[in-house]
Design a protein around this motif. Structure first.
Motif, PDB file in Angstrom:
ATOM      1  N   GLY A 232       0.781  -1.236   0.000  1.00 26.32           N
ATOM      2  CA  GLY A 232       0.000   0.000   0.000  1.00 26.32           C
ATOM      3  C   GLY A 232       0.813   1.287   0.000  1.00 26.32           C
ATOM      4  N   PHE A 233       2.086   1.221  -0.353  1.00 28.57           N
ATOM      5  CA  PHE A 233       2.929   2.428  -0.399  1.00 28.57           C
ATOM      6  C   PHE A 233       4.083   2.106  -1.351  1.00 28.57           C
ATOM      7  CE2 PHE A 233       4.193  -0.459   2.881  1.00 28.57           C
ATOM      8  CZ  PHE A 233       5.533  -0.642   2.596  1.00 28.57           C
ATOM      9  N   ALA A 234       4.966   3.083  -1.602  1.00 29.72           N
ATOM     10  CA  ALA A 234       6.155   2.805  -2.432  1.00 29.72           C
ATOM     11  C   ALA A 234       7.381   2.899  -1.536  1.00 29.72           C
ATOM     12  CB  ALA A 234       6.249   3.820  -3.556  1.00 29.72           C
ATOM     13  N   GLU A 237       9.421   6.041  -1.682  1.00 27.56           N
ATOM     14  CA  GLU A 237       8.986   7.239  -0.936  1.00 27.56           C
ATOM     15  C   GLU A 237       9.470   7.214   0.510  1.00 27.56           C
ATOM     16  OE1 GLU A 237       4.759   7.224  -1.382  1.00 27.56           O
ATOM     17  OE2 GLU A 237       4.929   7.613  -3.535  1.00 27.56           O
ATOM     18  N   LYS A 238       9.864   6.039   0.986  1.00 32.86           N
ATOM     19  CA  LYS A 238      10.318   5.918   2.383  1.00 32.86           C
ATOM     20  C   LYS A 238      11.834   6.088   2.485  1.00 32.86           C
ATOM     21  CE  LYS A 238       6.171   4.328   3.821  1.00 32.86           C
ATOM     22  NZ  LYS A 238       5.303   5.112   4.704  1.00 32.86           N
ATOM     23  N   MET A 239      12.499   6.174   1.345  1.00 33.10           N
ATOM     24  CA  MET A 239      13.971   6.237   1.330  1.00 33.10           C
ATOM     25  C   MET A 239      14.484   7.431   2.147  1.00 33.10           C
ATOM     26  SD  MET A 239      16.563   4.712   0.152  1.00 33.10           S
ATOM     27  CE  MET A 239      18.226   4.925  -0.447  1.00 33.10           C
ATOM     28  N   GLU A 245       9.304   8.347  10.843  1.00 29.10           N
ATOM     29  CA  GLU A 245       8.692   8.950   9.643  1.00 29.10           C
ATOM     30  C   GLU A 245       8.097   7.868   8.737  1.00 29.10           C
ATOM     31  OE1 GLU A 245      11.870  12.647   9.323  1.00 29.10           O
ATOM     32  OE2 GLU A 245      12.421  10.673   8.564  1.00 29.10           O
ATOM     33  N   ILE A 246       8.814   6.741   8.626  1.00 32.82           N
ATOM     34  CA  ILE A 246       8.305   5.629   7.813  1.00 32.82           C
ATOM     35  C   ILE A 246       6.919   5.223   8.309  1.00 32.82           C
ATOM     36  CG2 ILE A 246       8.613   3.142   7.333  1.00 32.82           C
ATOM     37  CD1 ILE A 246      11.644   3.657   7.335  1.00 32.82           C
ATOM     38  N   HIS A 247       6.780   5.202   9.646  1.00 26.62           N
ATOM     39  CA  HIS A 247       5.513   4.756  10.240  1.00 26.62           C
ATOM     40  C   HIS A 247       4.537   5.903  10.453  1.00 26.62           C
ATOM     41  CE1 HIS A 247       8.111   1.262  11.291  1.00 26.62           C
ATOM     42  NE2 HIS A 247       6.998   0.608  11.034  1.00 26.62           N
ATOM     43  N   GLY A 248       4.844   7.073   9.882  1.00 29.55           N
ATOM     44  CA  GLY A 248       3.968   8.246  10.052  1.00 29.55           C
ATOM     45  C   GLY A 248       2.489   7.945   9.819  1.00 29.55           C
ATOM     46  N   PRO A 249       2.134   7.219   8.747  1.00 33.25           N
ATOM     47  CA  PRO A 249       0.709   6.979   8.498  1.00 33.25           C
ATOM     48  C   PRO A 249       0.081   5.907   9.387  1.00 33.25           C
ATOM     49  CG  PRO A 249       2.041   6.740   6.473  1.00 33.25           C
ATOM     50  CD  PRO A 249       2.970   6.751   7.634  1.00 33.25           C
ATOM     51  N   VAL A 250       0.893   5.218  10.192  1.00 38.55           N
ATOM     52  CA  VAL A 250       0.342   4.097  10.980  1.00 38.55           C
ATOM     53  C   VAL A 250      -0.261   4.634  12.277  1.00 38.55           C
ATOM     54  CG1 VAL A 250       0.886   1.923  12.162  1.00 38.55           C
ATOM     55  CG2 VAL A 250       2.063   2.507  10.038  1.00 38.55           C
ATOM     56  N   PRO A 251      -1.596   4.526  12.445  1.00 36.15           N
ATOM     57  CA  PRO A 251      -2.199   5.045  13.670  1.00 36.15           C
ATOM     58  C   PRO A 251      -1.649   4.319  14.892  1.00 36.15           C
ATOM     59  CG  PRO A 251      -3.868   4.081  12.212  1.00 36.15           C
ATOM     60  CD  PRO A 251      -2.555   3.861  11.565  1.00 36.15           C
ATOM     61  N   LYS A 275      12.010 -12.177  14.835  1.00 35.50           N
ATOM     62  CA  LYS A 275      10.952 -12.119  13.815  1.00 35.50           C
ATOM     63  C   LYS A 275       9.686 -11.527  14.425  1.00 35.50           C
ATOM     64  CE  LYS A 275       9.549 -16.828  14.803  1.00 35.50           C
ATOM     65  NZ  LYS A 275       9.692 -18.206  14.553  1.00 35.50           N
ATOM     66  N   ARG A 276       8.813 -11.037  13.567  1.00 33.76           N
ATOM     67  CA  ARG A 276       7.498 -10.558  13.984  1.00 33.76           C
ATOM     68  C   ARG A 276       6.553 -10.675  12.794  1.00 33.76           C
ATOM     69  NH1 ARG A 276       5.716  -5.665  12.745  1.00 33.76           N
ATOM     70  NH2 ARG A 276       4.489  -5.493  14.649  1.00 33.76           N
ATOM     71  N   PHE A 277       5.267 -10.493  13.048  1.00 38.79           N
ATOM     72  CA  PHE A 277       4.271 -10.629  11.982  1.00 38.79           C
ATOM     73  C   PHE A 277       3.355  -9.409  11.930  1.00 38.79           C
ATOM     74  CE2 PHE A 277       5.418 -14.927  13.123  1.00 38.79           C
ATOM     75  CZ  PHE A 277       5.478 -15.587  11.919  1.00 38.79           C
ATOM     76  N   ILE A 295      -5.912   2.871   4.185  1.00 37.46           N
ATOM     77  CA  ILE A 295      -6.624   4.138   4.047  1.00 37.46           C
ATOM     78  C   ILE A 295      -5.865   5.167   4.870  1.00 37.46           C
ATOM     79  CG2 ILE A 295      -8.821   5.334   4.451  1.00 37.46           C
ATOM     80  CD1 ILE A 295      -9.058   3.051   2.449  1.00 37.46           C
ATOM     81  N   TYR A 296      -5.318   6.162   4.202  1.00 39.44           N
ATOM     82  CA  TYR A 296      -4.539   7.176   4.908  1.00 39.44           C
ATOM     83  C   TYR A 296      -5.439   8.317   5.341  1.00 39.44           C
ATOM     84  CZ  TYR A 296      -0.535   4.550   3.336  1.00 39.44           C
ATOM     85  OH  TYR A 296       0.371   3.536   3.137  1.00 39.44           O
ATOM     86  N   GLN A 297      -5.007   8.987   6.413  1.00 41.23           N
ATOM     87  CA  GLN A 297      -5.798  10.101   6.951  1.00 41.23           C
ATOM     88  C   GLN A 297      -6.017  11.161   5.877  1.00 41.23           C
ATOM     89  OE1 GLN A 297      -4.027  11.798  10.386  1.00 41.23           O
ATOM     90  NE2 GLN A 297      -5.851  11.458  11.615  1.00 41.23           N
ATOM     91  N   VAL A 332      19.151  -5.180   8.931  1.00 37.21           N
ATOM     92  CA  VAL A 332      18.419  -5.605   7.730  1.00 37.21           C
ATOM     93  C   VAL A 332      17.064  -6.154   8.142  1.00 37.21           C
ATOM     94  CG1 VAL A 332      18.534  -6.923   5.604  1.00 37.21           C
ATOM     95  CG2 VAL A 332      20.638  -6.217   6.713  1.00 37.21           C
ATOM     96  N   PHE A 333      16.055  -5.742   7.385  1.00 33.94           N
ATOM     97  CA  PHE A 333      14.669  -6.107   7.664  1.00 33.94           C
ATOM     98  C   PHE A 333      14.187  -6.897   6.444  1.00 33.94           C
ATOM     99  CE2 PHE A 333      10.147  -4.315   8.137  1.00 33.94           C
ATOM    100  CZ  PHE A 333       9.883  -4.943   9.338  1.00 33.94           C
ATOM    101  N   PHE A 334      13.841  -8.177   6.664  1.00 33.96           N
ATOM    102  CA  PHE A 334      13.362  -9.028   5.567  1.00 33.96           C
ATOM    103  C   PHE A 334      11.852  -9.206   5.739  1.00 33.96           C
ATOM    104  CE2 PHE A 334      17.724 -10.358   6.371  1.00 33.96           C
ATOM    105  CZ  PHE A 334      18.263 -10.511   5.103  1.00 33.96           C
ATOM    106  N   ILE A 367      -9.429   1.339  10.694  1.00 33.17           N
ATOM    107  CA  ILE A 367      -9.710   2.297   9.609  1.00 33.17           C
ATOM    108  C   ILE A 367      -8.535   2.301   8.637  1.00 33.17           C
ATOM    109  CG2 ILE A 367      -9.982   4.770   9.076  1.00 33.17           C
ATOM    110  CD1 ILE A 367     -11.549   4.995  11.734  1.00 33.17           C
ATOM    111  N   TYR A 368      -7.319   2.345   9.183  1.00 32.14           N
ATOM    112  CA  TYR A 368      -6.091   2.337   8.358  1.00 32.14           C
ATOM    113  C   TYR A 368      -6.040   1.090   7.471  1.00 32.14           C
ATOM    114  CZ  TYR A 368      -1.006   1.422   7.781  1.00 32.14           C
ATOM    115  OH  TYR A 368       0.236   1.099   7.303  1.00 32.14           O
ATOM    116  N   LYS A 369      -6.515  -0.048   8.011  1.00 32.91           N
ATOM    117  CA  LYS A 369      -6.466  -1.292   7.235  1.00 32.91           C
ATOM    118  C   LYS A 369      -7.677  -1.463   6.322  1.00 32.91           C
ATOM    119  CE  LYS A 369      -3.531  -3.812  10.427  1.00 32.91           C
ATOM    120  NZ  LYS A 369      -3.020  -5.104  10.811  1.00 32.91           N
ATOM    121  N   GLY A 370      -8.545  -0.461   6.282  1.00 38.99           N
ATOM    122  CA  GLY A 370      -9.663  -0.484   5.338  1.00 38.99           C
ATOM    123  C   GLY A 370     -10.868  -1.285   5.803  1.00 38.99           C
TER     124      GLY A 370
END
Ligand code: HEM
Length: 384
Positions: A232-234, A237-239, A245-251, A275-277, A295-297, A332-334, A367-370
């Protein structure tokens, strides 16, 4: 001859004419030495043997790293399973009746960094194609050059140690062979980070993100990525962004997680793989999703769905593994993405559990997850 006083110390001209040039020479020597060290680190990162990533290695081993003296790969157990590519993806069902915004970190066995299954051949073919068609699936800052080289070497050694029947290193030609795709890559990392990241994207199913600190900063920023399956993002744009900031849209991220995540990154020790999910519901089957799923604010809600077909909706699970590279110290994040049609989840007898979990999300996260769009229709189909 003049005499100068600096606080309690008195100096004459001859001292000043000798002292300051000497100081300048020392400064130049120190600068050249630090440049040399940086070069050595980059080169060493490109050649270190896999055993450097041994999570059981003692901290002190760091001091005596020699690319040739360490034994090969003491922890990774070779998996010689002829059926591995016909095994179905592991049915991760990480949802809970009530979700809470927690780190959700668990220990990850190094043998389980990459979980190969029947999805592998098609996924890596798709990833290669995406990197060719969309160059912004790859990105690297200048600062990340050494880390990307280290990552490249690490991945090839890891893959061939864990799955020796599918991947192999040919030491004579210094070539990594991927017998599944038929691709070969030079073992020595290419100088161009984007070339290295393209090879990585075509070798592992996971999106791979490299995070590093800028000099003088505590926070970690995204410095390089091979990201073909964004949710749901590019990634482009997070570079350069910090985790906050990466998690800015995450409520709720700022209130509930930001502090713990930053602290966790600062303290993550080499050899401690975790690990996490994350999970959500997707109403389409696109692995590479630049705009859908969230769904972004401030964005207008798409229309609520009256009904859905469960075979066209998916449980989208991300299995995420985090580790620190030993030489560059980059994290590193896989992310491996699992897509399971909801009719399959229901057929497993998980319909009620998933419906309850969808209802149990915190409202803002929902709401964020639609959930406003698909929630009622999906819950009703899962329970019918
Ligand atoms: C311990 C570490 C981390 C935690 C606890 C965490 C947690 C989360 C949570 C809760 C979400 C909301 C999505 C959902 O629940 O489905 C999320 C989204 C996201 N995370 Fe993380 N995350 C972590 C590390 C990272 C890292 C290292 C990156 C990337 C470099 C990253 C990139 C993202 C992105 C891009 C999103 C979606 C943001 C958007 O919608 O624009 N996360 N993360």
């Amino acid at each position: 001859m003049g005499t100068y006083t600096f606080g309690p110390v008195a100096m004459d001209d001859s001292f000043i004419y000798t002292f300051f040039p000497l100081l300048a020479v020392i400064a130049v020597i120190l600068y050249l030495k630090s440049k040399e060290n940086a070069k050595v680190t980059t080169e060493r990162a490109a050649t270190v043997p896999y055993s450097l990533w041994d999570p059981n290695r003692k901290k002190t081993d760091n001091k005596t790293i020699s690319p040739t003296s360490l034994p090969q790969d003491p922890v990774i157990t070779p998996l010689r399973d002829a059926n591995i590519l016909s095994t179905s993806p592991y049915p991760f069902r990480p949802y809970k009746p009530v979700s809470r915004m927690t780190m959700g970190i668990e220990k990850c066995d190094p043998n389980d960094l990459f979980l190969l299954d029947s999805s592998y051949p098609a996924r890596i073919a798709l990833r290669k194609d995406l990197t060719i068609r969309y160059p912004n699936t790859l990105g690297a800052s200048l600062q990340s050059t050494g880390a990307v080289k280290e990552l490249y070497t690490f991945i090839f050694h890891h893959m061939s140690s864990r799955f020796p029947e599918l991947f192999a290193i040919n030491p004579t030609d210094s070539i990594f062979n991927n017998y599944v795709s038929g691709e070969t890559y030079p073992l020595h990392p290419p100088g161009n980070s984007l070339v290295a990241l393209k090879a990585i994207a075509s070798t592992v199913e996971e999106d791979v993100l490299v995070l590093m600190q800028n000099p003088g900063e505590d926070v970690y920023r995204l410095q390089a990525f091979a990201g073909c399956f964004p949710n749901g993002f590019a990634w482009s744009e997070k570079m350069g962004m910090a985790l906050s900031e990466i998690h800015g849209p995450v409520p709720l991220f700022k209130e509930k997680l930001e502090f713990s995540v930053d602290r966790f990154f600062g303290k993550l020790e080499m050899g401690r793989w975790v690990k996490r999910f994350n999970w959500t519901v997707a109403i389409h089957d696109q692995l590479c999703s630049l705009v859908a799923n969230h769904i972004y604010q401030g964005v207008e809600f798409p229309e609520k769905l009256e009904s859905v077909k469960l075979d066209g909706c998916y449980l989208r699970v991300e299995r995420q593994v985090l580790l620190r590279l030993p030489v560059s110290k980059a994290i590193v994040f896989f992310i491996k993405t699992y897509m399971t049609p909801l009719n399959v989840v229901k057929a497993e007898g998980q319909g009620e559990a998933l419906a309850t979990a969808i209802e149990g999300m915190p409202d803002k996260l929902a709401i964020y997850k639609g959930r406003n769009i698909w929630g009622e229709a999906v819950v009703s189909a899962l329970r019918s």
